[in-house]
Scaffold this active site. Structure first.
Site, PDB file in Angstrom:
ATOM      1  N   GLY A   1     -22.853 -19.893   1.564  1.00  9.83           N
ATOM      2  CA  GLY A   1     -21.991 -19.518   2.674  1.00  9.83           C
ATOM      3  C   GLY A   1     -22.810 -18.787   3.720  1.00  9.83           C
ATOM      4  N   PRO A   2     -22.205 -18.450   4.842  1.00  7.25           N
ATOM      5  CA  PRO A   2     -22.935 -17.734   5.903  1.00  7.25           C
ATOM      6  C   PRO A   2     -23.249 -16.308   5.484  1.00  7.25           C
ATOM      7  CG  PRO A   2     -20.600 -17.889   6.448  1.00  7.25           C
ATOM      8  CD  PRO A   2     -20.794 -18.712   5.213  1.00  7.25           C
ATOM      9  N   SER A   3     -24.059 -15.630   6.255  1.00  9.96           N
ATOM     10  CA  SER A   3     -24.410 -14.239   5.960  1.00  9.96           C
ATOM     11  C   SER A   3     -23.163 -13.357   6.027  1.00  9.96           C
ATOM     12  CB  SER A   3     -25.440 -13.732   6.973  1.00  9.96           C
ATOM     13  OG  SER A   3     -26.629 -14.496   6.884  1.00  9.96           O
TER      14      SER A   3
ATOM     15  N   GLY B   1     -19.892 -12.265   1.449  1.00 12.68           N
ATOM     16  CA  GLY B   1     -19.515 -11.696   0.147  1.00 12.68           C
ATOM     17  C   GLY B   1     -20.313 -12.202  -1.033  1.00 12.68           C
ATOM     18  N   LYS B   2     -21.340 -13.034  -0.798  1.00 10.38           N
ATOM     19  CA  LYS B   2     -22.107 -13.616  -1.914  1.00 10.38           C
ATOM     20  C   LYS B   2     -22.855 -12.536  -2.707  1.00 10.38           C
ATOM     21  CE  LYS B   2     -24.687 -16.209   0.713  1.00 10.38           C
ATOM     22  NZ  LYS B   2     -24.248 -15.696   2.026  1.00 10.38           N
TER      23      LYS B   2
ATOM     24  N   GLU C   1     -31.393 -14.533  -3.196  1.00 12.54           N
ATOM     25  CA  GLU C   1     -32.445 -14.890  -2.230  1.00 12.54           C
ATOM     26  C   GLU C   1     -33.823 -14.742  -2.877  1.00 12.54           C
ATOM     27  OE1 GLU C   1     -32.012 -16.258   0.542  1.00 12.54           O
ATOM     28  OE2 GLU C   1     -29.968 -15.827   1.144  1.00 12.54           O
TER      29      GLU C   1
END
Length: 334
Positions: free
Chosen positions: A111-113, A116-117, A237
């Site tokens: 998902g985008p920055s 909530g990841k 990451e």
């Protein structure tokens, strides 16, 4: 100038008078200098009192370490989990999130920055507690399990891994109670990596690992997690500082390990190559899981995911073009 009475009466020698005079003068000078530091000493005392007070505060972690229940490894389940960060209580990060990660499977959160990841990874590590809802491992609420036992299952490789002053060997030994052999270290770290180091496993990493690059730190962090016989890998990451070649080596080392040691892998990434082979991909948008499935399934069923992947591919192609242009410029200069 009249002499002091003590000197005239021969009860005090000239040398004694000079000694006392010099001692008094020196003491006065030293006291004058030290008096300027009194305000700083007062500030230091207050700061120390605050630090001791914080250290002595009762901690939820201390209570969690006294729990004897150890449970068993199993599925990780989020049930209607909502969360707001303590520093921004007015901004919801996760909203009624529910999903299950089967034991031994590889999953990815995309998902985008700021969607909530990484918060999901932090909640699994028990750095925070959900505001509402529950998180369970093998049917047991994670809050009911002994904290040290629970975190012993986890192996985290972050975007900025922490390395300690000392050698590669001492850093990889952390968390492992027995002494590791060179063969075990080579298997976890890959020979090509260690052969690049001047003193192999005895290479000094310097203060906080300054002697190695960000990519090398990430490979060391993975090796450290592997050597601890990790049951649940958390890769947040974890390959961001690696080029495509070293990223492939990183993923290959993890894949080889999983063949002989079944474990759960959770990945947060912005690279297609790191998530495409995951058993389940969870698509996160604005604190909500909007879709889940394999890479092929989501490309067909989720337009948002397909757009996300196209954006990644375009971004990667632009980066490759920039690198090619830089190489051409360097060749022309030579």
């Amino acid at each position: 100038m009249p002499k002091p009475v003590l000197v005239l009466d021969r009860r005090f020698e000239n040398i004694q008078l000079f000694t006392v005079f010099m001692a008094s003068t020196s003491a006065a000078n030293i006291m004058g200098v030290n008096l300027t530091y009194f305000p700083s000493v007062s500030l230091a005392q207050r700061a120390a009192k605050n630090i001791v007070g914080i250290i002595n505060l009762p901690s939820e972690d201390d209570a969690a370490r006294t729990i004897k229940k150890e449970g068993h490894n199993g599925d990780i389940t989020f049930t209607n989990v909502s969360f707001k960060h303590p520093t921004h209580p007015d901004i919801p990060i996760l909203k009624e999130v529910s999903f299950t990660i089967p034991v031994g499977k590889s999953v990815a959160f995309v998902g985008p920055s700021d969607c909530g990841k990484s918060t999901i990874i932090s909640l699994i590590q028990r750095f925070y507690r959900p505001d509402t809802g529950s998180i369970s491992l093998g049917g047991d609420l994670i809050e009911s399990l002994n904290l040290d036992w629970y975190r012993g299952l986890l192996g985290a490789v972050n975007q900025e891994p922490v390395m300690f002053s000392g050698t590669i060997r001492s850093n990889l030994q952390l968390g492992v109670e027995r002494m590791l052999t060179d063969a075990e270290l080579e298997e976890a770290l890959c020979l090509d990596f260690i052969n690049e180091m001047p003193d192999r496993f005895d290479t000094d990493l310097g203060a906080v690992g300054k002697a190695v690059s960000g990519g090398q730190k990430q490979r060391l962090a993975l090796a450290r997690a592997i050597l601890r016989n990790t049951s649940i890998f958390l890769l947040d990451e974890a390959t961001s500082a690696l080029d495509s070649e070293n990223q492939e080596k990183f993923l290959r080392a993890l894949k080889v390990w999983r063949e002989n040691h079944p474990c759960m892998v959770m990945t947060v990434a912005h690279r297609l190559s790191t998530i495409v082979e995951s058993d389940i991909i969870f698509v996160v948008h604005d604190g909500v899981i909007v879709a889940q499935g394999t890479h092929k399934e989501l490309l067909k069923s989720c337009d948002y995911y397909a757009d996300l992947i196209r954006g990644w591919i375009e971004c990667d192609s632009k980066k490759k073009k920039k690198k090619k242009k830089k190489k051409k410029k360097k060749k022309k200069k030579k």
